[in-house]
Design an enzyme around this catalytic site. Structure first.
Site, PDB file in Angstrom:
ATOM      1  N   ASN A 224       0.861  -1.196   0.000  1.00 17.58           N
ATOM      2  CA  ASN A 224       0.000   0.000   0.000  1.00 17.58           C
ATOM      3  C   ASN A 224       0.892   1.239   0.000  1.00 17.58           C
ATOM      4  OD1 ASN A 224       0.633   0.768   2.847  1.00 17.58           O
ATOM      5  ND2 ASN A 224      -0.254  -1.249   3.213  1.00 17.58           N
ATOM      6  N   ASP A 293      -5.006  -6.342   4.925  1.00 15.29           N
ATOM      7  CA  ASP A 293      -6.102  -7.116   5.518  1.00 15.29           C
ATOM      8  C   ASP A 293      -6.143  -8.523   4.924  1.00 15.29           C
ATOM      9  OD1 ASP A 293      -7.071  -5.126   7.210  1.00 15.29           O
ATOM     10  OD2 ASP A 293      -8.064  -4.124   5.534  1.00 15.29           O
ATOM     11  N   LYS A 303       8.645 -17.548 -10.203  1.00 18.35           N
ATOM     12  CA  LYS A 303       7.879 -16.457 -10.843  1.00 18.35           C
ATOM     13  C   LYS A 303       6.685 -17.023 -11.626  1.00 18.35           C
ATOM     14  CE  LYS A 303       8.337 -12.719 -14.119  1.00 18.35           C
ATOM     15  NZ  LYS A 303       9.079 -12.245 -15.264  1.00 18.35           N
ATOM     16  N   LYS A 355     -11.564  -3.112  18.159  1.00 18.46           N
ATOM     17  CA  LYS A 355     -10.170  -3.468  18.431  1.00 18.46           C
ATOM     18  C   LYS A 355      -9.760  -3.122  19.869  1.00 18.46           C
ATOM     19  CE  LYS A 355      -9.177  -3.001  13.499  1.00 18.46           C
ATOM     20  NZ  LYS A 355      -8.146  -3.130  12.488  1.00 18.46           N
TER      21      LYS A 355
END
Ligand code: PMT
Length: 416
Positions: A224, A293, A303, A355
């Site tokens: 990310n 996630d 590969k 959480k």
């Protein structure tokens, strides 16, 4: 306010250059040490001698006209400046600044300086509203250059509209306000620093930073946009406040902060294991990392070859580290982050509850100057009762400082 301040005044070639004489005079009257750099075209409008006489300093326009062999003039002026002010700023100099060009004394000095830069544009109304000029000005503003907007009225070219350089007295007021606000900010930061010194002394703080990497095969992965800046700023602030810091860093763009114990990890699972090893002995855990996630169900050992038109990756859930810590926590103070693009408060508070965090720091990552990769952030901090602190756009270092001060306060409230 301007006593002892060194202002490098850039004068560029527009008719408004004639106002530079009044501007110099006013700045000098208020105590500034003014050094003028003119472009060749500015000299068509106002003689160097006028500005030299008013400032009692040599006026520069030629990069190679080195008058003092002990220094390189454009670097010397760049270093000397407390502020570089360009008035008037033509469309041409604005364009050069936006594109990092340096073909004369003024633009080389501008590239070499680390001082704040302020510009007072002046040009024809159609030039001012030209998309290229607008885009260049936006680029400069995004880099922190301050604009003194031109006024509206009859322009020297005969048009009526926006483009007239702001009056020298107004520019001087803006410059004075700038120095006043800077002095206040420095004083405030010093006050915060002295009142918070050592508030985390004796505390163990664990910080996670960066974006996890979930391997698909030996050469590909899912990650990310996290640069690690937010987490690193928290680690640095925790150290400054006296804590014993353990930083757990996944993939980042930046080098980890010096002098802080840093453990490099790759995947969400690695991060989970690293956090668990130190969790029992920690007082505060800050989960600023952006954790995947989901991860690929299988990691190919060689590969993956290109085959059909489409390809499907099977993903499985990763362990939610924060949720797991929330279940296990005893005395640890747990701070989560929530990176949201919409319905920020609702999602953040839902995460805080699920959480079992003590605080959650919500950042709307669609907001200008907030979220991933930026040097700044703007956050809303919630506890179980609701909003505790709302911080406008400020440096990630300041956000970190304010967050940890709040956490330290809450912790000391617990122990007393
Ligand atoms: O690194 P920068 O470029 O400076 O950007 C900073 C940031 C945007 C990454 C940071 O400010 C931020 O928001 N971090 C949290 C990003 C995130 O993963 O948010 P989330 O809403 O998906 O997760 C909520 C919380 O659960 C986070 O504290 C996260 O670390 C944690 N989590 C999430 C998933 C998972 N499997 N385990 C976790 O512990």
């Amino acid at each position: 306010m301007l006593n002892g301040k060194v202002i490098v005044l850039g004068v560029t070639g527009g008719i408004a250059a004639y106002k530079a004489a009044t501007l110099c005079s006013r700045l000098v009257q208020r105590g500034a040490d003014v050094h003028v750099i003119m472009t060749e075209s500015a000299k068509q409008f106002i003689p160097e001698l006028t500005l030299q006489t008013l400032t009692k300093n040599p006026v520069y326009s030629d990069t190679f006209d080195e008058r003092d062999p002990s220094v390189v003039s454009h670097i010397h002026l760049a270093d000397l400046a407390d502020l570089v002010l360009i008035a008037p700023a033509t469309a041409n100099v604005i364009g050069k600044m936006a594109h990092g060009l340096a073909d004369d004394m003024l633009t080389t000095t501008l590239l070499a300086t680390t001082a704040p830069v302020m510009i007072s544009p002046a040009m024809n109304v159609h030039m001012y509203t030209h998309p290229a000029v607008m885009a260049n000005m936006e680029t400069l503003v995004s880099r922190g250059v301050s604009m003194i907007e031109p006024g509206e009225g009859l322009l020297a070219c005969g048009y009526v509209g926006k483009g007239r350089m702001e009056e020298p007295d107004t520019i001087v007021d803006v410059v004075e306000r700038f120095f006043r606000e800077r002095a206040q900010l420095v004083a405030l930061n010093e006050e915060i620093a002295s009142s918070t010194t050592g508030i985390l002394h004796g505390k163990k703080v664990v910080v996670t930073a960066g974006g996890t990497i979930e391997r698909i095969d030996p050469v590909r992965y899912i990650t990310n946009d996290s640069s690690g800046k937010m987490g690193f700023a928290i680690a640095k602030a925790a150290k400054q406040l006296g804590a014993d810091v353990h930083l757990i860093a996944a993939h980042t763009d930046e080098a980890p902060p010096e002098g802080i114990r840093t453990e490099k990890v790759e995947s969400a699972q690695d991060m989970y294991e690293a956090v668990l090893r130190v969790f029992d002995h920690s007082d505060i855990v800050v989960k600023a990392a952006a954790v995947a996630d989901y991860r690929p169900a299988e990691v190919a050992t060689s590969k993956i070859k290109k085959r059909g038109e489409t390809m499907t990756l099977d993903l499985v859930k990763t362990t939610d580290i924060l949720e797991s810590l929330g279940r296990q926590k005893t005395s640890q103070f747990l701070i989560g982050f929530a990176a949201e693009t919409d319905t920020v408060e609702q999602f953040a508070r839902e995460k805080l509850k699920r959480k079992n965090c003590d605080l959650i720091v919500a950042n709307d990552v669609t907001q200008e100057g907030a979220g991933f990769r930026t040097d700044t952030n703007s956050v809303h901090i919630f506890d179980a009762e609701g909003l505790v602190l709302q911080l406008p756009v400020m440096s990630k270092e300041e956000v970190a400082q304010r967050l940890l001060t709040l956490a330290a306060d809450r912790l000391s409230g617990r122990s007393s």
